[in-house]
Design a protein around this motif. Structure first.
Motif, mmCIF file in Angstrom:
data_model
loop_
_atom_site.group_PDB
_atom_site.id
_atom_site.type_symbol
_atom_site.label_atom_id
_atom_site.label_comp_id
_atom_site.label_asym_id
_atom_site.label_seq_id
_atom_site.Cartn_x
_atom_site.Cartn_y
_atom_site.Cartn_z
ATOM 1 N N HIS A 183 0.846 -1.191 0.000
ATOM 2 C CA HIS A 183 0.000 0.000 0.000
ATOM 3 C C HIS A 183 0.883 1.242 0.000
ATOM 4 N N ASP B 88 -2.040 0.837 6.947
ATOM 5 C CA ASP B 88 -3.238 0.013 7.104
ATOM 6 C C ASP B 88 -3.440 -0.209 8.605
ATOM 7 N N PRO C 242 3.325 1.495 4.967
ATOM 8 C CA PRO C 242 3.325 1.623 3.511
ATOM 9 C C PRO C 242 4.608 1.060 2.898
ATOM 10 N N TYR D 275 -7.311 3.423 6.202
ATOM 11 C CA TYR D 275 -6.115 3.615 5.399
ATOM 12 C C TYR D 275 -5.658 5.059 5.605
#
Length: 271
Positions: A29, A33, A64, A84
């Motif tokens: 990502h 998260d 991330p 997020y």
């Protein structure tokens, strides 16, 4: 599954999901998260190290840019709520600490994240959600060894008074936490703590109470609820209804209908 993008800077997406047969492939990502496991068991690998989240009191933080996966363990699956968070909330440079310990056993953090999710469900109350995000961020930064909490000092009372003046002046237009901290040159959680210590309630609760008080006066003066909602800063009549009923136990329409009656609001008329 329920997913949306709230109007809260720093939160790119909210996801509530229940998976019974699912496996995420390895992926990364660009965001952090932040997951609450509400039920069940989830197994995941982060940077090639496997972890199992089996305790609903825990919070999972995945940084991330670090590869990870996720999968169900048994037929009942798992239920999760995820925020997020952008790197404006938590800098990417703090990823190493999260990789070393992605599962956080912190009841206070879990409670803060839970309350933030509840605030995000009410998509019209941005100040509350922004305030709750600030306290989640603070707690996460403590875990990542990047922050120490400083209790309000004597300057806190002056900050609180100035914030109260701003809220009083911005009843209809509202005030974001970012605007308040910029105008008052204060750290978000320090500002909220100062206000709560001085007045016994957080800024967003104070503002809602002000709006309800003003709404009552306008309703008793004969204004229509839809006009009152706009005049006192609520998003729409439904937003006014929700808070008005929580405060007074009746809807604005019912309250207005009784304005010429001697019957106390919230009690049935005698037969």
């Amino acid at each position: 599954m329920d997913a949306w993008r709230p109007k809260v800077p720093g939160i790119t997406e909210v996801l509530h999901a229940h998976f019974t047969h699912h496996a995420y492939p390895v992926h990364t990502h660009t965001t952090w998260d932040l997951m609450l496991l509400d039920d069940g068991v989830v197994d995941f690998a982060l940077d090639r190290t496997r972890h199992g989240a089996t305790d609903a009191s825990r919070v999972v933080l995945l940084p991330p840019g670090v590869p990870h996966d996720g999968r169900t363990v048994n037929a009942t699956g798992f239920r999760k709520r995820v925020l997020y968070l952008s790197t404006d909330v938590l800098p990417a440079r703090l990823a190493g600490k999260a990789v070393a310990g992605p599962i956080l056993g912190d009841a206070a953090l879990r409670a803060r994240v839970h309350r933030l999710h509840a605030a995000l469900r009410d998509r019209d109350d941005a100040l509350e959600a922004q305030s709750r995000l600030a306290f989640v961020r603070e707690r996460l930064l403590v875990h990542l060894d990047a922050h120490r909490v400083r209790p309000p000092g004597r300057e806190g009372d002056r900050l609180a008074a100035r914030l109260r003046e701003l809220l009083d002046a911005r009843l209809a237009d509202g005030l974001t936490l970012g605007e308040a901290t910029s105008l008052l040159h204060a750290h978000p959680t320090h500002l909220i703590r100062s206000f709560s210590r001085a007045y016994g309630l957080p800024p967003h609760t104070y503002l809602t109470g002000l709006r309800i008080e003003r709404a009552r006066r306008l309703l008793l003066a004969g204004e229509r609820p839809v006009e009152v909602a706009a005049a006192v800063g609520f998003y729409d009549q439904a937003h006014l209804n929700r808070h008005f009923k929580r405060h007074l136990g009746v809807t604005p329409v019912a309250y207005a209908r009784r304005r010429h009656s001697a019957v106390p609001v919230g009690r049935p008329a005698p037969r």
